[in-house]
Scaffold this motif. Structure first.
Motif, short mmCIF file in Angstrom:
data_model
loop_
_atom_site.label_atom_id
_atom_site.label_comp_id
_atom_site.label_asym_id
_atom_site.label_seq_id
_atom_site.Cartn_x
_atom_site.Cartn_y
_atom_site.Cartn_z
N LEU A 8 0.84 -1.20 0.00
CA LEU A 8 0.00 0.00 0.00
C LEU A 8 0.87 1.25 0.00
CD1 LEU A 8 -2.74 -1.21 2.52
CD2 LEU A 8 -2.91 -1.06 0.03
N THR A 10 2.48 4.66 -0.84
CA THR A 10 1.84 5.90 -1.30
C THR A 10 2.85 6.91 -1.86
OG1 THR A 10 1.92 6.81 0.95
CG2 THR A 10 -0.10 5.67 0.29
N ASN A 25 -7.30 9.38 1.46
CA ASN A 25 -5.97 8.77 1.39
C ASN A 25 -5.33 9.03 0.03
OD1 ASN A 25 -6.77 6.58 -0.46
ND2 ASN A 25 -7.87 5.71 1.30
N ARG A 94 -6.97 1.05 7.02
CA ARG A 94 -6.18 0.19 6.14
C ARG A 94 -7.09 -0.46 5.10
NH1 ARG A 94 -1.14 1.28 5.11
NH2 ARG A 94 0.40 -0.23 5.75
N GLU A 97 -7.96 2.03 2.52
CA GLU A 97 -6.88 2.20 1.55
C GLU A 97 -6.94 1.13 0.47
OE1 GLU A 97 -2.95 4.38 3.11
OE2 GLU A 97 -3.28 2.43 4.04
#
Length: 467
Positions: A8, A10, A25, A94, A97
């Motif tokens: 994940l 970013t 997010n 989470r 996301e």
């Protein structure tokens, strides 16, 4: 083992300047970056199955992508909730996301597809395979440099998925050479085949599918390092692929019924006889809907019936895919899971039945085949014109010759992107472009065309109609 903290990821090629809000997010930002883009809008005039439609009911690549994004979000929320229950995800954010990552990846998964659907990819591949055997290719190499194996394979095995990575990381131009500047996590998810066109998966195993062009080699190394995937698929890629499968297996049939391609009643009864025992509750509900439609004398009963069927079957396949992800979680996270979730799920036979139905009636439909042949002529002629042009023009200081005029027709944005050096500086003159970059310029331009624009430009350049 793959790790969610890396998966994940970013980070971006260029640090984002936007402010972070608690509910928003980085994958939500990716969505917001692309939803207003010209690249996404072009999908409204790219074929899903039936090209060049005047009927606004029939799906385009854009409406298909929106449906895939919706299905992908549902799948990801189900899986994310399970990951929280298992203690793998620490909290709701989470899971959010993951849902956002899958949703935006689904939205842009067809961004790089050329005009005329997947057949457009075949046309480009075949054209280059033939051209590489011609004297004009040998002469072009003498003028602008030879192509290595990976560079040649990029064109002979041209991939819409790889082109999508290129669009998002370079071609959706704003202020710099980083395109839409998507997160590495999203780019990794989009990369269904995380290897190059000269990898053994392509050469030895004959898959002829790859995830990125030679021009994006450095970007792939960065993605692989940041996200930790190596040559493994991102777990979210399996979710994206399942959403895509569920969407087209049901929607292509619905579109065909709308166009009267086959008799839905006859085929439905065959499906019901084969699967009603396994999915008793779903088919009981469908029978109630069908009787209700008769009672209410609804117009277009077959279309209403197939739409109810689509919703019920999608529900069955969503449940099956989620359960398949759970039961194969360890293999997915170790990179050892092969194939796709739907094929390994309890809904495999049902999916195969729908796929066979589409191959029997939808894809061989006369209208589809005729328009694909139109696409073959259009794209082949355009490739011949523009490749000949870029390999016969040195400088672009004027537009006097035929070849110079053709090069000037190529999108100025795409020509501008080629001016950036590997260091990101605007310092490369057209005369300095290698043969590989000249050919990329053509495929960037042609694969970015809508079906309608390709047909119109073809007619204008051949003198069939005036601009």
């Amino acid at each position: 083992m793959l790790e969610w903290d890396q998966l994940l990821n970013t980070d971006r090629q260029r640090e984002s300047l936007g402010k972070s809000l608690p509910h928003r997010n980085e994958f939500d930002k990716d969505y917001e970056r692309i939803i207003y883009s010209s690249s996404l809008r072009r999908l409204q005039d790219k074929a899903q199955v039936f090209p060049l439609q005047n009927n606004d009911f029939i799906r385009t690549r854009l409406t298909h992508s929106l449906e895939v994004a919706s299905l992908g979000r549902s799948l990801a929320w189900n899986i994310g909730s399970w990951l929280i229950e298992e203690g793998i995800f620490e909290n709701f954010y989470r899971a959010k996301e993951l849902a956002s990552l899958v949703e935006v990846s689904c939205l842009v998964h067809d961004l790089g597809n050329p005009p005329f659907g997947h057949y457009g990819e075949d046309i480009i591949r075949k054209w280059f395979e033939n051209w590489f055997d011609k004297d004009s290719f040998i002469i072009a190499q003498e003028r602008f440099g030879e192509l290595n194996e990976q560079q040649k394979n990029d064109f002979m095995y041209f991939e819409g998925n790889s082109q999508a990575i290129r669009i998002l990381s370079k071609l959706q131009f704003l202020n710099d050479p980083f395109g839409a500047n998507f997160t590495y996590g999203t780019l990794a998810t989009l990369m269904k085949y995380p290897w190059a066109s000269n990898d053994e998966n392509v050469i030895k195993k004959g898959k002829k599918k790859f995830g990125y062009f030679y021009a994006e080699n450095d970007l792939f190394e960065k993605i692989s390092e940041k996200v930790g995937i190596g040559k493994c698929r991102h777990p979210a890629t399996f979710i994206l692929e399942a959403a895509d499968d569920i969407a087209y297996l049901t929607a292509d049939i619905e579109d065909a019924v709308k166009k009267g391609v086959f008799n839905w009643e006859e085929e439905y009864l065959k499906i019901k006889e084969k699967f009603s025992d396994k999915y008793d509750s779903a088919f009981k509900n469908l029978e109630e809907y069908r009787q209700q439609a008769i009672k209410n004398k609804v117009p277009n009963k077959s279309l209403i019936d197939v739409q109810n069927f689509k919703v019920s079957i999608q529900g069955i396949m969503i449940f099956a895919v989620v359960e398949c992800f759970k039961s194969n979680y360890d293999q997915i996270m170790s990179g050892s899971f092969k194939g796709d979730l739907l094929t390994h799920s309890s809904a495999k036979e049902l999916a195969d039945e729908l796929r066979n139905l589409a191959f029997k009636y939808v894809y061989p439909n006369k209208e589809v085949l005729t328009l694909e042949l139109v696409g073959d002529r259009v794209l082949s002629d355009l490739l011949s014109l523009f490749v000949e042009a870029v390999t016969n023009v040195n400088k672009l200081e004027s537009s006097k010759t035929k070849h110079e005029k053709l090069v000037h027709i190529i999108s100025e944005n795409f020509r501008h992107i080629q001016r950036f050096s590997n260091e990101g500086k605007l310092e490369v003159d057209f005369s300095e472009l290698t043969l590989y970059n000249r050919l990329l310029l053509v495929t960037d331009f042609i694969s970015g065309m809508t079906d309608g624009y390709a047909v119109n430009l073809h007619q204008e350049l051949l003198g069939i109609k005036l601009p």
